[in-house]
Write a protein that holds these residues in place. Sequence first.
Motif, PDB file in Angstrom:
ATOM      1  N   ILE A   1       0.669  -1.173  -0.033  1.00  0.00           N
ATOM      2  CA  ILE A   1       0.061   0.155  -0.230  1.00  0.00           C
ATOM      3  C   ILE A   1       0.944   1.380   0.158  1.00  0.00           C
ATOM      4  O   ILE A   1       0.366   2.387  -0.433  1.00  0.00           O
ATOM      5  CB  ILE A   1      -1.180   0.093   1.355  1.00  0.00           C
ATOM      6  N   ILE A   2       2.124   1.005   0.378  1.00  0.00           N
ATOM      7  CA  ILE A   2       2.897   2.115   0.632  1.00  0.00           C
ATOM      8  C   ILE A   2       3.024   3.034  -0.729  1.00  0.00           C
ATOM      9  O   ILE A   2       2.766   4.267  -0.515  1.00  0.00           O
ATOM     10  CB  ILE A   2       4.326   1.951   1.040  1.00  0.00           C
ATOM     11  N   SER A   3       3.644   2.522  -1.603  1.00  0.00           N
ATOM     12  CA  SER A   3       3.690   3.032  -2.895  1.00  0.00           C
ATOM     13  C   SER A   3       2.667   3.582  -3.647  1.00  0.00           C
ATOM     14  O   SER A   3       2.456   4.747  -4.140  1.00  0.00           O
ATOM     15  CB  SER A   3       4.655   2.236  -3.896  1.00  0.00           C
ATOM     16  N   ALA A   4       1.377   2.938  -3.362  1.00  0.00           N
ATOM     17  CA  ALA A   4      -0.082   3.310  -3.819  1.00  0.00           C
ATOM     18  C   ALA A   4      -0.184   4.427  -3.095  1.00  0.00           C
ATOM     19  O   ALA A   4      -0.976   5.477  -3.965  1.00  0.00           O
ATOM     20  CB  ALA A   4      -1.011   1.968  -3.790  1.00  0.00           C
ATOM     21  N   LEU A   5      -0.157   4.694  -2.138  1.00  0.00           N
ATOM     22  CA  LEU A   5      -0.606   5.751  -1.284  1.00  0.00           C
ATOM     23  C   LEU A   5       0.199   7.042  -1.712  1.00  0.00           C
ATOM     24  O   LEU A   5      -0.360   8.280  -1.819  1.00  0.00           O
ATOM     25  CB  LEU A   5      -0.224   5.696   0.178  1.00  0.00           C
TER      26      LEU A   5
ATOM     27  N   ARG B   1      11.490  -2.651   1.867  1.00  0.00           N
ATOM     28  CA  ARG B   1      12.068  -2.153   0.555  1.00  0.00           C
ATOM     29  C   ARG B   1      11.842  -2.745  -0.681  1.00  0.00           C
ATOM     30  O   ARG B   1      11.556  -2.208  -1.753  1.00  0.00           O
ATOM     31  CB  ARG B   1      13.301  -1.934   0.858  1.00  0.00           C
ATOM     32  N   ALA B   2      11.696  -4.175  -0.548  1.00  0.00           N
ATOM     33  CA  ALA B   2      11.092  -4.992  -1.512  1.00  0.00           C
ATOM     34  C   ALA B   2       9.885  -4.834  -2.376  1.00  0.00           C
ATOM     35  O   ALA B   2       9.710  -4.883  -3.519  1.00  0.00           O
ATOM     36  CB  ALA B   2      11.413  -6.391  -1.170  1.00  0.00           C
ATOM     37  N   PHE B   3       9.305  -4.099  -1.482  1.00  0.00           N
ATOM     38  CA  PHE B   3       7.699  -3.884  -2.062  1.00  0.00           C
ATOM     39  C   PHE B   3       7.786  -2.445  -2.457  1.00  0.00           C
ATOM     40  O   PHE B   3       6.404  -1.898  -3.125  1.00  0.00           O
ATOM     41  CB  PHE B   3       6.700  -3.978  -1.023  1.00  0.00           C
ATOM     42  N   LEU B   4       8.656  -1.632  -2.709  1.00  0.00           N
ATOM     43  CA  LEU B   4       8.577  -0.207  -2.963  1.00  0.00           C
ATOM     44  C   LEU B   4       8.566   0.061  -4.419  1.00  0.00           C
ATOM     45  O   LEU B   4       9.517  -0.645  -5.049  1.00  0.00           O
ATOM     46  CB  LEU B   4       9.586   0.466  -2.096  1.00  0.00           C
ATOM     47  N   ASP B   5       7.948   0.997  -5.014  1.00  0.00           N
ATOM     48  CA  ASP B   5       7.944   1.340  -6.287  1.00  0.00           C
ATOM     49  C   ASP B   5       9.134   2.038  -6.608  1.00  0.00           C
ATOM     50  O   ASP B   5       9.244   3.319  -6.025  1.00  0.00           O
ATOM     51  CB  ASP B   5       6.748   1.782  -6.894  1.00  0.00           C
ATOM     52  N   PRO B   6      10.135   1.760  -7.288  1.00  0.00           N
ATOM     53  CA  PRO B   6      11.457   2.618  -7.529  1.00  0.00           C
ATOM     54  C   PRO B   6      11.058   4.008  -8.095  1.00  0.00           C
ATOM     55  O   PRO B   6      11.944   4.943  -8.335  1.00  0.00           O
ATOM     56  CB  PRO B   6      12.137   1.818  -8.418  1.00  0.00           C
ATOM     57  N   ALA B   7       9.933   3.860  -8.948  1.00  0.00           N
ATOM     58  CA  ALA B   7       9.271   5.284  -9.684  1.00  0.00           C
ATOM     59  C   ALA B   7       8.844   6.350  -8.530  1.00  0.00           C
ATOM     60  O   ALA B   7       8.843   7.636  -8.953  1.00  0.00           O
ATOM     61  CB  ALA B   7       8.358   5.059 -10.499  1.00  0.00           C
ATOM     62  N   CYS B   8       8.719   5.910  -7.414  1.00  0.00           N
ATOM     63  CA  CYS B   8       8.264   6.615  -6.251  1.00  0.00           C
ATOM     64  C   CYS B   8       9.407   7.283  -5.545  1.00  0.00           C
ATOM     65  O   CYS B   8      10.344   6.631  -5.351  1.00  0.00           O
ATOM     66  CB  CYS B   8       7.140   6.075  -5.356  1.00  0.00           C
ATOM     67  N   PRO B   9       9.267   8.523  -4.872  1.00  0.00           N
ATOM     68  CA  PRO B   9      10.424   8.886  -4.109  1.00  0.00           C
ATOM     69  C   PRO B   9      10.642   7.825  -2.914  1.00  0.00           C
ATOM     70  O   PRO B   9       9.566   7.088  -2.409  1.00  0.00           O
ATOM     71  CB  PRO B   9       9.779  10.281  -3.470  1.00  0.00           C
ATOM     72  N   LEU B  10      11.800   7.722  -2.357  1.00  0.00           N
ATOM     73  CA  LEU B  10      12.053   6.861  -1.416  1.00  0.00           C
ATOM     74  C   LEU B  10      11.691   7.415  -0.078  1.00  0.00           C
ATOM     75  O   LEU B  10      11.961   8.464   0.391  1.00  0.00           O
ATOM     76  CB  LEU B  10      13.541   6.387  -1.119  1.00  0.00           C
ATOM     77  N   PRO B  11      10.687   6.804   0.642  1.00  0.00           N
ATOM     78  CA  PRO B  11      10.262   7.186   1.946  1.00  0.00           C
ATOM     79  C   PRO B  11      11.174   7.291   3.005  1.00  0.00           C
ATOM     80  O   PRO B  11      12.236   6.566   2.836  1.00  0.00           O
ATOM     81  CB  PRO B  11       9.053   6.264   2.372  1.00  0.00           C
TER      82      PRO B  11
ATOM     83  N   SER C   1      -3.903  -2.700  -3.417  1.00  0.00           N
ATOM     84  CA  SER C   1      -3.039  -1.542  -2.870  1.00  0.00           C
ATOM     85  C   SER C   1      -3.753  -0.223  -3.184  1.00  0.00           C
ATOM     86  O   SER C   1      -3.752   0.668  -2.479  1.00  0.00           O
ATOM     87  CB  SER C   1      -1.656  -1.826  -3.323  1.00  0.00           C
ATOM     88  N   GLU C   2      -4.219  -0.419  -4.431  1.00  0.00           N
ATOM     89  CA  GLU C   2      -4.805   1.094  -4.778  1.00  0.00           C
ATOM     90  C   GLU C   2      -5.933   1.456  -4.023  1.00  0.00           C
ATOM     91  O   GLU C   2      -6.408   2.468  -3.908  1.00  0.00           O
ATOM     92  CB  GLU C   2      -5.018   1.151  -6.463  1.00  0.00           C
TER      93      GLU C   2
END
Length: 393
Positions: free
Chosen positions: A30-34, A57-67, A379-380
């Motif tokens: 859900i993190i990158s979706a949010l 980290r394995a679930f994060l979208d690399p196109a999004c800013p790193l939280p 997630s969305e």
Amino acid sequence: MSADSSRDPKRIGFLFNHDELHQVAHIAPIISALQRRAPTERVEIITSSDRQADAVRAFLDPACPLPAFWSISPSGWSRAVEALLGNMVPLNRLSSLKRATPLFRHFDALVVPETTTTFLKKNGQSARPQLIFFPHGAGDRSIGFSPDIKRFDYVLLPGEKTRDRMLAAGVIRSDNHSIVGYPKFEAFGARPPVKLFDNDKPTVLYNPHFDPLLSSWFRFGEQILAYFAQQTDYNLIVAPHVMLFQRKILASVEHRLLRFRKNIDPRYDKLNHIHIDTGSEYSVDMTYTRAADVYLGDVSSQIYEYIQQPRPAIFLNSHDAQWQGNANYDHWNFGPVLDDISGLGTALEAVSPLPASYRKAQSQAFARSFDMDDATPPSERAAHAIAEFLDLP
């Protein structure tokens, strides 16, 4: 809705505060979706171990800013005391929550996959942050409908079964929840099954729970290993709930029971047709539920992940449960229920191929447990529900 540039961005934290990694996949997608849904807000991650941080980290979208990542590792004294007590009490989790309370007060909301976090709402503490809960699993155990859930401000749910039971238990209201599906399916859905054995024999997954009352391990575990060791018709995967082998003494607050867990005789791990995993990442990423042809278990919610594809299942009643008509054991309608191991061979023969009555029970239960929307990923849907609840632009 257009962004309001006059206000400060809201801070939404995703909190991972558990000894193991089995809860990560339930909310990490859900993190990158949010981030995509609310790009003007501050989405951040809070973990209590480096292992958790790496897993997230394995679930994060690399196109999004790193939280931003925050660490709330437990104190040395809580580690020592918990170890002294045989890891029976989650002192590390409580210690991390207590020590990090000043950090949490800077967040508008925390998204969490477990109920220990309701500690922040007890004893008249501040309403900030708001707590958003997604349960880590869609099982039937009574603990999944605990009164602690009342303390959450908002609840995300996988399907109507969990919603209906939570409403009946009075732990959610009609206006403080949303059904969003099951992000864990989204996380691992594209992975092909893994071939674990160098033969084409059917594979049985033995998946006992850790609860000292409900688990079949304490009464039947050794007998099951001995049974499969002496036969040549089946492969066996032994993959218990990851918490079973994290502790030598298992405690149940709900059932007020302690039990000592024995180690597995190493001779079983040397057999080519038996694979034993007491807690690797494969125990939590659906590797084994996808690889199995037959499920053998007791009360683990993994049965619901297994029946995404209806297949044979057998259940072990090791605690003399009066289970018929009891919602806490609804999944025991998916296959035969054994009170001892003497009938295991007959049951294995009886469930393959899967009888129509069990197939129907599994399919109907899966549809009620998981709201599967092919158009919008879970997630969305969850990100949208969070944004609506927090009134994010």
